[in-house]
Design a protein around this motif. Structure first.
Motif, mmCIF file in Angstrom:
data_model
loop_
_atom_site.group_PDB
_atom_site.id
_atom_site.type_symbol
_atom_site.label_atom_id
_atom_site.label_comp_id
_atom_site.label_asym_id
_atom_site.label_seq_id
_atom_site.Cartn_x
_atom_site.Cartn_y
_atom_site.Cartn_z
ATOM 1 N N GLU A 1 -29.933 36.842 -64.565
ATOM 2 C CA GLU A 1 -30.558 37.507 -65.719
ATOM 3 C C GLU A 1 -30.067 38.939 -65.863
ATOM 4 O O GLU A 1 -29.811 39.408 -66.985
ATOM 5 N N ARG A 2 -29.920 39.647 -64.755
ATOM 6 C CA ARG A 2 -29.451 41.024 -64.816
ATOM 7 C C ARG A 2 -28.032 41.093 -65.373
ATOM 8 O O ARG A 2 -27.736 41.911 -66.262
ATOM 9 N N GLU A 3 -27.143 40.212 -64.873
ATOM 10 C CA GLU A 3 -25.765 40.235 -65.361
ATOM 11 C C GLU A 3 -25.675 39.794 -66.816
ATOM 12 O O GLU A 3 -24.848 40.304 -67.577
ATOM 13 N N ALA A 4 -26.538 38.844 -67.220
ATOM 14 C CA ALA A 4 -26.525 38.412 -68.618
ATOM 15 C C ALA A 4 -26.967 39.551 -69.541
ATOM 16 O O ALA A 4 -26.377 39.765 -70.613
ATOM 17 N N LYS A 5 -27.994 40.300 -69.139
ATOM 18 C CA LYS A 5 -28.445 41.445 -69.952
ATOM 19 C C LYS A 5 -27.343 42.496 -70.063
ATOM 20 O O LYS A 5 -27.123 43.091 -71.126
ATOM 21 N N ARG A 6 -26.664 42.716 -68.959
ATOM 22 C CA ARG A 6 -25.586 43.717 -68.970
ATOM 23 C C ARG A 6 -24.471 43.299 -69.927
ATOM 24 O O ARG A 6 -23.966 44.115 -70.703
ATOM 25 N N THR B 1 -27.625 52.470 -77.208
ATOM 26 C CA THR B 1 -27.589 51.133 -76.579
ATOM 27 C C THR B 1 -26.962 51.190 -75.196
ATOM 28 O O THR B 1 -27.477 50.610 -74.225
ATOM 29 N N LEU B 2 -25.833 51.920 -75.101
ATOM 30 C CA LEU B 2 -25.176 52.036 -73.801
ATOM 31 C C LEU B 2 -26.048 52.781 -72.797
ATOM 32 O O LEU B 2 -26.143 52.404 -71.618
ATOM 33 N N ALA B 3 -26.706 53.842 -73.268
ATOM 34 C CA ALA B 3 -27.562 54.618 -72.371
ATOM 35 C C ALA B 3 -28.736 53.776 -71.876
ATOM 36 O O ALA B 3 -29.104 53.824 -70.699
ATOM 37 N N ALA B 4 -29.346 52.992 -72.801
ATOM 38 C CA ALA B 4 -30.470 52.141 -72.393
ATOM 39 C C ALA B 4 -30.027 51.085 -71.386
ATOM 40 O O ALA B 4 -30.717 50.830 -70.388
ATOM 41 N N ALA B 5 -28.854 50.474 -71.632
ATOM 42 C CA ALA B 5 -28.357 49.455 -70.701
ATOM 43 C C ALA B 5 -28.049 50.058 -69.337
ATOM 44 O O ALA B 5 -28.377 49.487 -68.289
ATOM 45 N N GLN B 6 -27.428 51.260 -69.348
ATOM 46 C CA GLN B 6 -27.096 51.905 -68.082
ATOM 47 C C GLN B 6 -28.357 52.302 -67.316
ATOM 48 O O GLN B 6 -28.436 52.152 -66.088
ATOM 49 N N ALA B 7 -29.385 52.782 -68.063
ATOM 50 C CA ALA B 7 -30.633 53.180 -67.405
ATOM 51 C C ALA B 7 -31.325 51.974 -66.782
ATOM 52 O O ALA B 7 -31.847 52.049 -65.657
ATOM 53 N N GLU B 8 -31.344 50.870 -67.503
ATOM 54 C CA GLU B 8 -31.973 49.663 -66.960
ATOM 55 C C GLU B 8 -31.227 49.159 -65.725
ATOM 56 O O GLU B 8 -31.839 48.764 -64.725
ATOM 57 N N PHE B 9 -29.905 49.191 -65.791
ATOM 58 C CA PHE B 9 -29.101 48.743 -64.648
ATOM 59 C C PHE B 9 -29.326 49.654 -63.432
ATOM 60 O O PHE B 9 -29.497 49.181 -62.300
ATOM 61 N N ASP B 10 -29.367 50.979 -63.654
ATOM 62 C CA ASP B 10 -29.617 51.915 -62.555
ATOM 63 C C ASP B 10 -31.006 51.722 -61.956
ATOM 64 O O ASP B 10 -31.203 51.820 -60.740
ATOM 65 N N LYS B 11 -31.989 51.412 -62.825
ATOM 66 C CA LYS B 11 -33.360 51.189 -62.345
ATOM 67 C C LYS B 11 -33.421 49.980 -61.416
ATOM 68 O O LYS B 11 -34.058 50.004 -60.353
ATOM 69 N N ILE B 12 -32.721 48.919 -61.807
ATOM 70 C CA ILE B 12 -32.713 47.708 -60.974
ATOM 71 C C ILE B 12 -32.058 47.998 -59.629
ATOM 72 O O ILE B 12 -32.537 47.569 -58.573
ATOM 73 N N LEU B 13 -30.948 48.730 -59.651
ATOM 74 C CA LEU B 13 -30.274 49.078 -58.400
ATOM 75 C C LEU B 13 -31.161 49.936 -57.501
ATOM 76 O O LEU B 13 -31.196 49.756 -56.278
ATOM 77 N N GLU B 14 -31.904 50.899 -58.107
ATOM 78 C CA GLU B 14 -32.803 51.741 -57.320
ATOM 79 C C GLU B 14 -33.914 50.923 -56.684
ATOM 80 O O GLU B 14 -34.289 51.135 -55.521
ATOM 81 N N GLU B 15 -34.459 49.947 -57.447
ATOM 82 C CA GLU B 15 -35.516 49.093 -56.890
ATOM 83 C C GLU B 15 -34.996 48.271 -55.713
ATOM 84 O O GLU B 15 -35.661 48.150 -54.675
#
Length: 580
Positions: free
Chosen positions: A490-495, A539-553
């Motif tokens: 799911e994470r890779e599909a969203k990215r 859009t790019l900023a939102a995607a990058q923020a979501e990806f960074d959040k997942i990595l931090e978790e």
């Protein structure tokens, strides 16, 4: 009495070095000829003498004899009846049985003994039900179980495999030579069904009219097989009726090229299947009437009136109307059999590989995701995204086949042209295979995993089929694996969706900039371009923020686990120190 031998030698004579050198011949003995003895001999002229200074040697070969195995059956007949009872007469045996059952001694000895046994031991009890399954920590490995070789003198490639659907104790192997117009003289058309316990002799032969390129067991009836031939016809066999096909398609109604793949369709009768070929057709068949196909589809994957050849099919029983076709052009066509018009049957396509698609299979746990193998890489896709979400690195050897593990969601296998197979565990690492197994020197043709996930069958171009047994770490699902792999997909599909949206915005912006604009609309065009650019950046900023959040978790979870492990280790160490 002890006997002692003493050898004496001067020390200067120890290890004396032999010195060799050249010197003129020295005559030591000269015997004058005897004229009286000349009359007793006959002179030979010329004289030829052969001499060999090398020592004589002999060569011996020893080879153990192969054990020939055969299947033998035993039929047990009913016996033990008294002489006055006719065992073939049902009424007679029934009367005698009732007579014995009324006997008090029979009731006391037999019935009471059985009841006491049942009361003492629960034969249906399950033990160790509360024991939790431990995580396997053994390193991944595989060992060879058996090798099944083409028994014919003219060797052919083992092009396709199919496991027996019920218990996986047999495997059907299709043999053919795919080199165009290079069929060797004296080549047989036979394919074989092997018993996995007997590698010396095939369990049954399959005799097609043309060499089989693909073969598939019927999942509803394990006695039925269907196969596609080199000349384009399809046929089916019933193993209970012998080695010859029960029925086959007419040559004028069949494919016009090699049938590369067949797949059974989910139906009430269990008699329908479909096939694809290099002629660009997908044909549906019913084994009850193989004289002509029931439906057909031309593979115009890009909808540009260019027909491409099909190489592999995939059908998921839980999606009875959808199916996928891999093509020679590297495209994957997503199709719908129940579309309103023939043009809508191919809903869309994925541009997957630079060469033909060699393998195509949906994940057995997440059917929305599927695996493709082609050229030098393997890729994992999601139906919602037009680009792949996971991809292996490009190998130096060509990839020839691949499939998912039926028991572990994150594990898949790939076969290579250098004769080895790779085992990929996406949760363990994505940049390199978890395990590489060299099977042989001949290129791998087909790769199939047994239903239980423990045994892998690998066929090669030299006609050999090798069975590999996997270790527990590859054959048993790990705790939390399904949920973790689902989150990864799911994470890779969203990215990928975010990247596709950004690319789409850039294309629209570029198209808008190329359009001719008048003076009055220049400000509006600039405002639209600015808005599109801001939207793309957001859009790019939102995607990058979501990806960074997942990595931090995930990093926080790993840190917590490491801290807990360190605390446990420290407590153990303090306990040992206190004891000392």
């Amino acid at each position: 009495m002890e006997i002692v031998y003493v050898y004496q030698k001067k020390r200067r004579e120890f290890g004396r070095q032999p010195l060799l050198g050249d010197r003129p011949p020295d005559l030591t003995v000269h015997i004058a000829p005897d004229a009286a003895a000349a009359d007793a001999v006959v002179e030979r002229n010329p004289i030829t003498v052969e001499m060999q200074a090398a020592p004589e040697m002999s060569e011996h070969e020893v080879n153990t004899e192969s054990i020939v195995m055969a299947n033998v059956g035993i039929q047990h007949t009913e016996g033990g009846w008294p002489k006055d009872v006719d065992a073939s007469d049902v009424e007679h045996t029934l009367r005698y049985r009732r007579k014995v059952e009324k006997d008090e001694e029979y009731m006391r000895v037999t019935v009471e003994h059985t009841i006491k046994q049942n009361n003492a031991i629960d034969i249906y009890g399950e033990y160790f039900t509360n024991v939790k399954e431990e995580l396997s920590t053994d390193p991944p490995s595989a060992k060879t179980l058996n090798v099944y070789r083409d028994p014919n003198p003219v060797k052919r490639a083992a092009t396709a495999l199919s496991w027996y659907p019920e218990d996986g104790n047999k495997i059907a192997v299709a043999y053919s030579v795919l080199d165009f117009q290079r069929t060797p003289m004296g080549m047989t058309y036979e394919s074989y069904i092997w018993d996995i316990e007997n590698p010396n002799l095939p369990d049954q032969s399959i005799l097609p009219a043309s060499p089989l390129v693909c073969i598939k067991y019927n999942p509803k009836d394990p006695h039925i097989l269907v196969g596609g031939s080199y000349n384009g016809i399809v046929a089916y066999w019933d193993t209970r009726k012998g080695s010859y096909p029960v029925d086959s398609s007419a040559i004028d109604k069949a494919h016009r090229d090699v049938v590369y793949s067949v797949a059974w369709v989910q139906s009430k009768t269990g008699s329908e299947f479909f096939s694809t070929s290099a002629d660009g057709q997908v044909l549906w068949w019913d084994i009850r009437k193989l004289s002509e196909p029931t439906e057909s589809l031309m593979l115009d994957a890009e909808k540009n009136a260019r027909i491409v050849g099909g190489t592999v099919l995939d059908f998921e029983p839980t999606m009875p109307t959808k199916f996928m076709v891999g093509t020679e052009a590297g495209l994957i066509a997503m199709c719908n059999k129940k579309a309103k018009t023939p043009a809508d049957r191919i809903s869309h396509s994925y541009s997957g590989h630079f060469g033909p698609v060699r393998a195509l299979q949906r994940n057995p746990f997440f059917t929305k995701n599927f695996l493709t193998v082609g050229d030098w890489s393997a890729k994992v896709w999601s139906e919602d995204v037009r680009s792949n979400i996971l991809s292996t690195r490009y190998h130096t050897s060509y990839l020839t086949d691949g499939c998912w593990s039926p028991v572990r969601p994150s594990v898949f296998f790939t076969g290579k042209a250098d004769g080895s197979i790779d085992v990929w565990d996406c949760l363990f690492k994505q940049n390199a295979p978890t395990l590489t197994v060299p099977v042989g020197s001949s290129p791998v043709h087909a790769l199939r995993v047994q239903e239980h996930g423990r045994v892998v069958a690998v066929s090669a171009r030299d006609g050999s089929t090798t069975l590999l047994e996997l270790s527990d770490s590859l054959a048993r699902i790990q705790p939390g694996e399904k949920a973790a792999f689902s989150q990864m997909l799911e994470r890779e599909a969203k990215r990928e969706k975010a990247l596709e949206a950004a690319a789409r915005e850039k294309r629209l912006k570029a198209q808008a900039a190329k359009r001719p604009t008048s003076g009055g609309t220049t400000a509006g065009a600039k405002h639209g371009a600015l808005a599109a650019e801001l939207m793309t950046d957001e859009t790019l900023a939102a995607a990058q923020a979501e990806f960074d959040k997942i990595l931090e978790e995930e990093a926080a979870k790993g840190a917590k686990k490491a801290a807990a492990a360190a605390a446990a280790a420290a407590a153990t160490t303090n306990g040992h120190d206190h004891g000392v």
